[in-house]
Design an enzyme around this catalytic site. Structure first.
Site, PDB file in Angstrom:
ATOM      1  N   TYR A 142     114.387 -48.684  82.803  1.00 57.21           N
ATOM      2  CA  TYR A 142     114.319 -50.059  83.299  1.00 57.21           C
ATOM      3  C   TYR A 142     115.477 -50.384  84.236  1.00 57.21           C
ATOM      4  O   TYR A 142     115.367 -51.276  85.069  1.00 57.21           O
ATOM      5  CB  TYR A 142     114.345 -51.052  82.126  1.00 57.21           C
ATOM      6  N   LYS A 193     111.052 -37.673  74.237  1.00 58.28           N
ATOM      7  CA  LYS A 193     110.211 -36.686  74.921  1.00 58.28           C
ATOM      8  C   LYS A 193     111.150 -35.531  75.295  1.00 58.28           C
ATOM      9  O   LYS A 193     111.289 -35.146  76.459  1.00 58.28           O
ATOM     10  CB  LYS A 193     109.542 -37.329  76.147  1.00 58.28           C
ATOM     11  N   ASP A 225     104.245 -38.979  72.641  1.00 58.81           N
ATOM     12  CA  ASP A 225     102.777 -38.891  72.662  1.00 58.81           C
ATOM     13  C   ASP A 225     102.236 -38.761  71.243  1.00 58.81           C
ATOM     14  O   ASP A 225     101.263 -39.415  70.854  1.00 58.81           O
ATOM     15  CB  ASP A 225     102.302 -37.738  73.574  1.00 58.81           C
ATOM     16  N   ASP A 249     108.898 -50.347  74.582  1.00 66.13           N
ATOM     17  CA  ASP A 249     108.021 -51.370  75.156  1.00 66.13           C
ATOM     18  C   ASP A 249     106.568 -51.039  74.826  1.00 66.13           C
ATOM     19  O   ASP A 249     105.809 -51.886  74.339  1.00 66.13           O
ATOM     20  CB  ASP A 249     108.228 -51.420  76.682  1.00 66.13           C
ATOM     21  N   ASP A 253     103.957 -52.713  71.575  1.00 65.05           N
ATOM     22  CA  ASP A 253     102.652 -53.355  71.810  1.00 65.05           C
ATOM     23  C   ASP A 253     101.579 -52.680  70.958  1.00 65.05           C
ATOM     24  O   ASP A 253     100.725 -53.339  70.360  1.00 65.05           O
ATOM     25  CB  ASP A 253     102.238 -53.244  73.291  1.00 65.05           C
TER      26      ASP A 253
HETATM   27  C1  IPM Z   1     108.506 -57.043  76.703  1.00 66.76           C
HETATM   28  C2  IPM Z   1     107.848 -57.296  78.038  1.00 66.76           C
HETATM   29  C3  IPM Z   1     108.887 -57.150  79.134  1.00 66.76           C
HETATM   30  C4  IPM Z   1     109.407 -55.723  79.108  1.00 66.76           C
HETATM   31  C5  IPM Z   1     108.396 -57.564  80.521  1.00 66.76           C
HETATM   32  C6  IPM Z   1     107.846 -58.978  80.546  1.00 66.76           C
HETATM   33  C7  IPM Z   1     109.472 -57.412  81.569  1.00 66.76           C
HETATM   34  O1  IPM Z   1     106.768 -56.443  78.199  1.00 66.76           O
HETATM   35  O2  IPM Z   1     109.472 -57.754  76.368  1.00 66.76           O
HETATM   36  O3  IPM Z   1     108.047 -56.151  75.984  1.00 66.76           O
HETATM   37  O4  IPM Z   1     108.802 -54.835  79.739  1.00 66.76           O
HETATM   38  O5  IPM Z   1     110.407 -55.472  78.447  1.00 66.76           O
HETATM   39 MG    MG Z   2     106.292 -55.296  76.487  1.00 68.71          MG
END
Ligand code: IPM
Ligand code: MG
Length: 360
Positions: A142, A193, A225, A249, A253
């Site tokens: 990032y 990885k 993976d 990240d 999710d």
């Molecule tokens: C998160 C989000 C952020 C990230 C975005 C909105 C920049 O997806 O906090 O997980 O990628 O960190």
């Molecule tokens: Mg995110």
């Protein structure tokens, strides 16, 4: 009577709607417990860009540094997508994480038993899920340099991002993760990885070295993976996961779907001198203004704030109990709706949490 200050950064999209509900809960708690809670609002993201031309105004940063904790809603939306990269709403969020050195992102993926059938995955798979994802948040791909898009001599373009981690950056996130694991089931899985990326080969080496200080924690390693697959194959094998910024990240999710809805998951972003709390979901442009957003992830983020930054664990417990109670009552925002339950909107859900608090 103690006094604490909180900076609220509602941001964009559904951000203002959900932060308003968390504020309602905090205001009620403060009144009841005799705590002085000074809550002020600031600008971040697209809202900040519209007002000042900058997604992270200097004033917001100064106020964030001065307060006890920051509670953020969400940033971003289609309106700001055409903007140059440097002033996009997401730069505000990444900028505040970097400026406050919020390197340790805690993302609990805990299934509320009431929502076991809200997940798209089978009950027998998700039942009992209770994972803490510890995501490195202020380095990695990032933020690595060089980055950008170059135009080459032949006129073609080359996009570049760099994955880099220093030993000290790995050491501190590893230490945070071992400490978290120590307070849980004492199992830590480091995700990398290392078979392909040298930066994560170093990651693995340093995590192992730090692990020597934590002989009571069982350390394991997994390639990303495989981890993505194992998370939906058998989530109960995980206690704490520690991983890089981008892998965290993505995996957080994925882990959120084990809990029924991304609308349920809070997070804490911790540095050595500052802390920011936010739901892990985004600004949900598709439902802005409809009054249907789930405020529970933000309310649970406020609970994490009470616990980690304000040293008020008993109030945090009360909020979490109240959230459990409204789920027991069958109240559901559309994202977690199931047949036989009562569909409610954002404000009604916030009100129900306050009502549940007053009954406890
Ligand atoms: C998160 C989000 C952020 C990230 C975005 C909105 C920049 O997806 O906090 O997980 O990628 O960190
Ligand atoms: Mg995110």
């Amino acid at each position: 009577m103690s006094s604490k200050s909180i900076l609220l950064l509602p941001g964009d999209g559904i951000g203002p709607e959900i932060v308003a509900e968390a504020r309602k809960v905090l205001t009620w708690l403060a009144q009841q417990s005799g705590l002085t809670l000074v809550m002020e609002e600031g600008l971040i993201g697209g809202a900040a860009y519209d007002a000042t031309g900058n997604p992270l105004p200097e004033e917001t940063l100064q106020r964030a540094r001065a307060c006890d904790a920051v509670l953020l809603g969400a940033v971003g939306g289609p309106k700001w997508e055409p903007l140059p990269y440097e002033v996009r709403p997401e730069r505000g969020l990444l900028g505040i994480r970097k400026a406050l050195d919020l390197y340790c992102n805690l993302r609990p993926a805990k299934l509320f038993s009431q929502l076991v059938d809200a997940s798209t995955l089978k009950r027998e798979v998700v039942e009992g899920t209770d994972i803490m994802v510890v995501r490195e948040l202020s380095s990695g791909i990032y933020f690595g340099q060089p980055r950008g898009v170059q135009t080459l001599a032949d006129g073609s373009r080359l996009g570049i991002n760099t994955l880099s981690y220093s030993t000290s950056e790995i050491e501190r996130i590893a230490r945070s993760a071992f400490e978290v694991a120590r307070k849980r089931q004492k199992k830590l899985c480091s995700v990398d990885k290392a078979n392909v990326l040298e930066a994560t080969e170093l990651w693995r080496e340093v995590v192992i070295a730090v692990g020597k200080e934590y002989p009571d924690v069982a350390l394991s390693h997994m390639y990303v993976d495989n981890a993505a697959m194992q998370l939906i194959r058998n989530p109960r094998q995980f206690d704490v996961i520690v991983t890089t910024n981008m892998f965290g990240d993505i995996l957080s999710d994925e882990a959120s779907m084990l809990t029924g809805s991304i609308g349920m998951l809070p997070s804490a972003s911790l540095g050595d001198t500052a802390a920011l709390y936010e739901p892990i979901h985004g600004s949900a442009p598709d439902i802005v203004g409809l009054g249907v957003a789930n405020p529970l992830a933000t309310i649970l983020s406020a609970a994490m704030m009470l616990r980690h930054s304000l040293a008020l664990p008993e109030l945090a417990d009360r909020v979490e109990t109240a959230v459990n109670r409204v789920l027991d009552q069958g109240l559901r925002t559309p994202d977690i709706m199931q047949t036989g339950m009562q569909k409610v909107g954002t404000v009604a859900m916030g009100d129900a949490v306050v009502a549940a608090l007053s009954e406890s």
